[in-house]
Scaffold this motif. Structure first.
Motif, PDB file in Angstrom:
ATOM      1  N   TRP A   1       4.595  -5.428  -6.817  1.00 25.07           N
ATOM      2  CA  TRP A   1       3.751  -6.149  -6.143  1.00 25.07           C
ATOM      3  C   TRP A   1       3.364  -5.377  -4.658  1.00 25.07           C
ATOM      4  O   TRP A   1       2.295  -5.214  -4.388  1.00 25.07           O
ATOM      5  CB  TRP A   1       3.840  -7.506  -5.782  1.00 25.07           C
ATOM      6  N   GLY A   2       4.432  -4.673  -4.316  1.00 23.23           N
ATOM      7  CA  GLY A   2       4.291  -3.926  -2.914  1.00 23.23           C
ATOM      8  C   GLY A   2       3.498  -2.913  -3.406  1.00 23.23           C
ATOM      9  O   GLY A   2       2.366  -2.623  -2.343  1.00 23.23           O
ATOM     10  N   ARG A   3       3.685  -2.287  -4.359  1.00 24.06           N
ATOM     11  CA  ARG A   3       2.831  -1.063  -4.629  1.00 24.06           C
ATOM     12  C   ARG A   3       1.290  -1.280  -5.017  1.00 24.06           C
ATOM     13  O   ARG A   3       0.463  -0.611  -4.507  1.00 24.06           O
ATOM     14  CB  ARG A   3       3.377  -0.517  -6.021  1.00 24.06           C
ATOM     15  N   LEU A   4       1.070  -2.452  -5.686  1.00 21.52           N
ATOM     16  CA  LEU A   4      -0.214  -2.616  -5.915  1.00 21.52           C
ATOM     17  C   LEU A   4      -0.980  -3.353  -4.585  1.00 21.52           C
ATOM     18  O   LEU A   4      -2.015  -2.787  -4.511  1.00 21.52           O
ATOM     19  CB  LEU A   4      -0.351  -3.820  -6.961  1.00 21.52           C
ATOM     20  N   PHE A   5      -0.257  -3.989  -3.763  1.00 21.99           N
ATOM     21  CA  PHE A   5      -0.804  -4.313  -2.411  1.00 21.99           C
ATOM     22  C   PHE A   5      -1.256  -3.139  -1.727  1.00 21.99           C
ATOM     23  O   PHE A   5      -2.429  -3.000  -1.056  1.00 21.99           O
ATOM     24  CB  PHE A   5       0.109  -5.257  -1.632  1.00 21.99           C
ATOM     25  N   MET A   6      -0.410  -2.246  -1.697  1.00 22.64           N
ATOM     26  CA  MET A   6      -0.685  -0.824  -0.902  1.00 22.64           C
ATOM     27  C   MET A   6      -1.932  -0.135  -1.587  1.00 22.64           C
ATOM     28  O   MET A   6      -2.514   0.605  -0.960  1.00 22.64           O
ATOM     29  CB  MET A   6       0.573  -0.001  -0.966  1.00 22.64           C
ATOM     30  N   ALA A   7      -1.704   0.090  -2.903  1.00 21.83           N
ATOM     31  CA  ALA A   7      -2.922   0.697  -3.303  1.00 21.83           C
ATOM     32  C   ALA A   7      -4.247   0.139  -3.387  1.00 21.83           C
ATOM     33  O   ALA A   7      -5.105   0.860  -2.979  1.00 21.83           O
ATOM     34  CB  ALA A   7      -2.716   0.918  -4.951  1.00 21.83           C
ATOM     35  N   ARG A   8      -4.203  -1.243  -3.215  1.00 14.46           N
ATOM     36  CA  ARG A   8      -5.612  -2.065  -3.008  1.00 14.46           C
ATOM     37  C   ARG A   8      -6.159  -1.480  -1.453  1.00 14.46           C
ATOM     38  O   ARG A   8      -7.361  -1.471  -1.263  1.00 14.46           O
ATOM     39  CB  ARG A   8      -5.435  -3.423  -3.265  1.00 14.46           C
ATOM     40  N   VAL A   9      -5.068  -1.714  -0.646  1.00 15.38           N
ATOM     41  CA  VAL A   9      -5.604  -1.456   0.654  1.00 15.38           C
ATOM     42  C   VAL A   9      -6.201   0.066   0.921  1.00 15.38           C
ATOM     43  O   VAL A   9      -7.178   0.359   1.315  1.00 15.38           O
ATOM     44  CB  VAL A   9      -4.255  -1.529   1.789  1.00 15.38           C
ATOM     45  N   LEU A  10      -5.343   0.981   0.294  1.00 15.16           N
ATOM     46  CA  LEU A  10      -5.885   2.480   0.324  1.00 15.16           C
ATOM     47  C   LEU A  10      -7.114   2.720  -0.402  1.00 15.16           C
ATOM     48  O   LEU A  10      -8.160   3.323   0.447  1.00 15.16           O
ATOM     49  CB  LEU A  10      -4.623   3.314  -0.288  1.00 15.16           C
ATOM     50  N   ILE A  11      -7.584   2.039  -1.442  1.00 15.76           N
ATOM     51  CA  ILE A  11      -8.790   2.089  -1.855  1.00 15.76           C
ATOM     52  C   ILE A  11      -9.845   1.561  -1.171  1.00 15.76           C
ATOM     53  O   ILE A  11     -11.151   1.919  -1.070  1.00 15.76           O
ATOM     54  CB  ILE A  11      -8.620   1.437  -3.337  1.00 15.76           C
TER      55      ILE A  11
END
Length: 424
Positions: free
Chosen positions: A363-373
């Motif tokens: 979940w932490g990785r997905l949250f970070m990826a969404r923010v970056l995009i």
């Protein structure tokens, strides 16, 4: 020279040795009376010896002020006694640090006794002086703890501010609570957690910065929490305890500055639970953005502080998820800022902390990826990092839950089309 009988005996000796002294000392001795009426203090003696004249007069003044403090305390007038206690201890501490005074005391003892006195004997008296002079204040603090905690605390403050070496002061404060800590330890092992918290809280009201008390309170609270978390609604149940303990141990944390040893370890675990309680009660992706930002910043800071206090926290069984949860909270803080339309700089500041975690979890990785995009200005390295995070989630055998798979699919589609970049 710490009890009333000793001080009276000393007054008699002062009177005897006063014959032939200079006018100041002679007048002071005379004002103390003679024979059975000899007193260790008089207003006149205090006035004369306060005028100065070297360490020998400082010694006489310390004895006199100490005696006056005893009398006022025994008479039930602590408000009047405390200035005398404070002045007496300050003079005793001055003498303790004055090697020339102890050399003269050595000579005086040999002259009065008519025999050689070993230097080690004088040194032993000097080393015992802080303990002997501070002990009565420990007794009075314990005596007044329950019915007059402010008076008890004032006696501990006298110990803390006495001017004696730090080691002596810390030793006295440790002596004050030695039996209490043993009692608290037994109560914890027998599961009497509420009683322990109340006991230690009452002592911390007397000595707020006492490291032993603070460490014992953290330990008792942690043992209690580790049992309660198995029950439904645990976060709501432990929230008052967690915040109360945090307030109670703060003075000890402030006093030591940088926590070390078992105190740091217990503080780390407590900060973990403070972060988890906020996360459970106030955080979550569906929370309104401004409230989410505030909650995740609080929980994220507690979790980061836990890691700073104990670098090995993540290898301890119940706390192994600390980095994963810290990453999620800081990533959610970045998400909340982004959803509020804040500038990329504010978003990246929170994201940076999330990316620094070595074990962010799916979940932490997905949250970070969404923010970056979804940054206003997406750089090539942002997309590369988002791709790496998505790849790590896809390769994680623990990330096979439907909601994680769906979230990953959304990130992959965004990488493939929303920014016009080819998925690799």
């Amino acid at each position: 020279m710490t009890d009333r009988a000793t001080l009276r005996a000393f007054a008699a000796r002062l009177r005897e040795h006063g014959v032939g002294e200079d006018t100041v000392d002679g007048d002071a001795y005379a004002s103390l009376g003679s024979g059975g009426d000899a007193q260790p203090w008089s207003a006149r003696a205090e006035e004369l010896w306060t005028s100065g004249g070297g360490s020998w007069r400082t010694h006489h003044l310390a004895v006199a002020l100490h005696a006056r403090a005893y009398d006022l305390e025994a008479a039930g007038d602590p408000e009047a006694a405390f200035p005398y206690w404070k002045r007496a201890l300050a003079h005793w501490a001055e003498l303790y640090h004055d090697s020339a005074f102890w050399d003269r005391m050595h000579e005086h003892l040999e002259a009065v006794g008519g025999t050689e006195v070993p230097a080690a004997t004088v040194q032993e008296v000097r080393e015992r002086l802080p303990r002997d002079l501070l002990a009565p204040h420990l007794t009075l603090a314990a005596e007044h703890r329950l019915h007059d905690p402010l008076r008890a605390r004032a006696h501990v403050d006298l110990v803390r501010e006495s001017g004696f070496p730090r080691s002596a002061v810390l030793g006295a404060r440790a002596d004050l609570v030695r039996e209490v800590l043993a009692e608290a330890s037994r109560d914890v092992e027998e599961g009497r957690f509420d009683e322990v918290v109340e006991l230690l809280a009452s002592w911390l009201a007397v000595d707020p910065g006492n490291l032993g008390l603070a460490r014992a309170l953290l330990y008792a609270a942690r043992r209690h929490i580790e049992i309660v978390v198995a029950a439904p609604g645990w976060a709501r149940k432990i929230e008052p305890l967690v915040e109360r303990v945090a307030r109670l141990v703060l003075p000890a944390w402030d006093e030591v500055g940088t926590p070390e040893g078992s105190f740091a370890v217990e503080l780390a675990r407590h900060e973990y639970w403070r972060g988890i309680v906020v996360r459970e009660l106030e955080s979550g992706p569906a929370t309104e953005p401004a409230a989410l930002e505030q909650a995740t910043l609080r929980s994220g800071r507690h979790l980061l502080r836990a890691l700073e206090l104990d670098r090995d926290l993540a290898v301890k069984n119940m706390y192994r998820d600390v980095e994963q949860l810290a990453a999620e909270e800081w990533a959610l803080a970045a998400t909340a800022r982004q959803r509020q339309g804040l500038p990329d700089g504010h978003v990246r500041d929170a994201l940076r902390r999330a990316l620094a975690m070595s074990a962010p979890g799916p979940w932490g990785r997905l949250f970070m990826a969404r923010v970056l995009i979804n940054l206003h200005t997406v750089r090539p390295d942002d997309l590369a990092t988002a791709r790496r995070l998505a790849d790590e989630v896809a390769a994680d055998p623990e990330a096979n839950q439907p909601d994680i798979v769906n979230a990953l699919r959304g990130v992959v589609l965004s990488l493939a089309s929303a920014r016009g970049s080819e998925w690799s």
